[in-house]
Design an enzyme around this catalytic site. Structure first.
Site, PDB file in Angstrom:
ATOM      1  N   LYS A   1       0.862  -1.192   0.000  1.00  0.00           N
ATOM      2  CA  LYS A   1       0.000   0.000   0.000  1.00  0.00           C
ATOM      3  C   LYS A   1       0.890   1.232   0.000  1.00  0.00           C
ATOM      4  O   LYS A   1       2.011   1.196   0.509  1.00  0.00           O
ATOM      5  CB  LYS A   1      -0.875   0.024   1.252  1.00  0.00           C
ATOM      6  CG  LYS A   1      -2.153   0.818   1.080  1.00  0.00           C
ATOM      7  CD  LYS A   1      -3.262  -0.048   0.519  1.00  0.00           C
ATOM      8  CE  LYS A   1      -4.500   0.740   0.243  1.00  0.00           C
ATOM      9  NZ  LYS A   1      -5.623  -0.159  -0.067  1.00  0.00           N
TER      10      LYS A   1
ATOM     11  N   ASP B   1      -6.970   4.288  -4.578  1.00  0.00           N
ATOM     12  CA  ASP B   1      -7.627   4.109  -3.276  1.00  0.00           C
ATOM     13  C   ASP B   1      -8.265   5.481  -2.996  1.00  0.00           C
ATOM     14  O   ASP B   1      -8.485   6.253  -3.941  1.00  0.00           O
ATOM     15  CB  ASP B   1      -6.589   3.697  -2.209  1.00  0.00           C
ATOM     16  CG  ASP B   1      -7.227   3.140  -0.937  1.00  0.00           C
ATOM     17  OD1 ASP B   1      -7.595   1.960  -0.932  1.00  0.00           O
ATOM     18  OD2 ASP B   1      -7.386   3.886   0.048  1.00  0.00           O
TER      19      ASP B   1
HETATM   20  N1  GLU Z   1      -7.308   0.130  -2.998  1.00  0.00           N
HETATM   21  C1  GLU Z   1      -8.053  -1.053  -3.321  1.00  0.00           C
HETATM   22  C2  GLU Z   1      -8.074  -1.994  -2.146  1.00  0.00           C
HETATM   23  O1  GLU Z   1      -8.112  -1.547  -1.027  1.00  0.00           O
HETATM   24  C3  GLU Z   1      -7.611  -1.681  -4.629  1.00  0.00           C
HETATM   25  C4  GLU Z   1      -6.180  -2.105  -4.686  1.00  0.00           C
HETATM   26  C5  GLU Z   1      -5.734  -2.571  -6.080  1.00  0.00           C
HETATM   27  O2  GLU Z   1      -6.545  -2.622  -7.003  1.00  0.00           O
HETATM   28  O3  GLU Z   1      -4.556  -2.891  -6.184  1.00  0.00           O
HETATM   29  O4  GLU Z   1      -8.118  -3.188  -2.266  1.00  0.00           O
END
Ligand code: GLU
Length: 453
Positions: free
Chosen positions: A132, A172
């Site tokens: 992340k 996100d």
């Molecule tokens: N931010 C999204 C999550 O919390 C998607 C992450 C992604 O597609 O890599 O899963």
């Protein structure tokens, strides 16, 4: 003489260690606590996981990268933000997870998200590790040019830490199609490579069909699977949803398509309650308000007179059958969970990451409410990101219909895994336990295969 090392610390000792090593990181400690209690039960009689210190290793990110992001605003002021990428675990695939731009971003928040992402990505069954990233940048009120300059500066450092086989970021909170476009453009400019290094891209340049819808639709499919397990469905039921971004609006869309009635949506300023239901036409209006006009949800009541706006409040006091927290972490407290239970809520499906506090989760469990935690319920988004990676690698694109079917199957598969490990045998499925154990097992077994690395 060999030193005496007690590999059998109990849950309390383990959590004391986590707290000591991560002082003040409340969100991260909360996320580890929620997982550790289930894992401890699961590995009680499994010596190999204790011996290899697997949980301890998953709760220690592989890498925490922190960097300065300088940019110039429209008034020629030099601004400084802090950027991060947390690479939590890549046992089963390249690090994968979104980028968040929000003033609340700090190391604790991103470490909790990267930790959760590791289990979520494992649950999808696709080969993706957990990561992340983000920055304490607030896109609200910024011009397009300011957002572009910030994204470019952010990528100027991030690019050296990522790659299609290394780490694949996505969107996100605060990072949608516009920001992904600016970041992808900068990556391509710096590296002179067109490759699938980000997901959530525009359709014109390698983005996958269904990716924008996937998280919200997926959260409703998960809810549908939970209801089906009990012989119920969404049709005719009322739903309270928080948030009004990509996840919330698509969750609302799918609830409506399945014959449910959406009563609320919200943003950080308050919530709107529309007793007539927020139908497709109104959802389209909100999407335009948020994505194009970049307005606030309070403007809804000027357009639709049937609705009321409640300033500085969250929607959980509104009576409903189904609740979908789709805004952010810790947006649903124990008191709010109690209000939902007292009002007869039947199912809760989390579109956001860790929106319910630990105490709130306990309220749902004690009341035997169907409760789908984010790491299972919102996994549809990252799952379709995984499919975007596959399409980019193969240099092909699948159509909307095919991807829709794949998303439906993926959510069904995640639900099945949760039931396999979370069925308490008394007719109640503990989806938190199921998701934690199923997510853990695959990553843990891969780590065992690698030895001590
Ligand atoms: N931010 C999204 C999550 O919390 C998607 C992450 C992604 O597609 O890599 O899963």
């Amino acid at each position: 003489m060999a030193s005496v090392y007690d590999r059998h610390v109990d849950l309390n000792q383990f959590m004391e260690g986590v707290k000591k090593r991560n002082p003040g990181q409340t969100e991260f400690i909360q996320a580890v606590q929620e997982v550790a209690q289930d894992i401890y039960e699961f590995i009680e009689d499994k010596e190999e996981y204790h011996e290899a210190q697997i949980l301890r290793r998953i709760a220690e990110p592989d890498r925490v990268v922190s960097f300065r992001v300088c940019w110039e605003d429209d008034n020629h002021n030099i601004r400084v933000q802090r950027g991060f990428r947390i690479q939590n675990n890549n046992a089963i695939g390249p690090y994968k997870g979104g980028i968040r731009f929000h003033p609340s971003v700090n190391e604790s928040v991103l470490k909790f998200l990267a930790f959760e992402q590791t289990f979520k990505n494992s649950l999808t069954g696709l080969p993706m590790g957990g990561g992340k990233g983000g920055a304490n940048f607030n896109p609200r009120g910024k011009s397009d040019a300011e957002v572009m300059r910030f994204c470019q500066s952010f990528m100027t450092e991030l690019y050296r830490h990522i790659g299609p086989d290394t780490d694949v970021p996505a969107g996100d909170i605060g990072v949608g199609g516009r920001e992904i476009g600016y970041m992808f453009g900068q990556y391509k400019r710096i590296t002179n490579r067109w490759e699938g290094v980000l997901t959530g891209k525009g359709q014109e340049y390698g983005g996958s069909q269904m990716r924008p819808e996937a998280t919200g639709y997926g959260a409703v499919y998960f809810l549908q699977n939970m209801l089906k397990h009990k012989g119920e469905d969404v049709e005719g039921k009322t739903a309270v949803i928080s948030g009004s971004g990509n996840v919330a609006t698509h969750a609302a869309e799918m609830i409506t398509k399945l014959g449910g009635k959406v009563l609320t949506l919200s943003d950080s300023g308050g919530f709107i309650h529309d007793p007539d239901g927020i139908d497709q036409e109104k959802i389209d209006w909100i999407k335009h308000l948020k994505n194009v006009k970049r307005g606030r949800i309070s403007e809804y009541v000027d357009e639709f007179k049937s609705a009321e706006y409640h300033e500085d409040a969250r929607p959980w006091s509104v009576k409903c059958d189904l609740a979908l927290p789709c805004a952010t972490q810790n947006e649903l407290s124990a008191d709010e969970a109690k209000a939902l239970v007292d009002n007869g809520v039947q199912g809760v499906s989390e579109g956001a990451n860790m929106p319910t506090t630990l105490e709130g989760v306990k309220v749902f469990h004690d009341a035997k409410i169907m409760y789908g935690p984010g790491k299972a319920a919102n996994a549809g988004g990252v799952a379709v990101s995984g499919l975007e990676m596959s399409q980019n690698s193969e240099r092909i694109s699948w159509n909307h219909e095919r991807l829709g079917e794949m998303l439906t199957d993926l959510m069904k598969g995640i639900h099945e895994k949760c039931v396999e490990y979370g069925d308490n045998g008394d007719g109640y499925v503990d989806y938190v336990k199921g998701a934690n154990i199923a997510g853990f097992k695959k990553v843990a077994d891969a780590m065992l295969a690698f030895g001590v690395v």
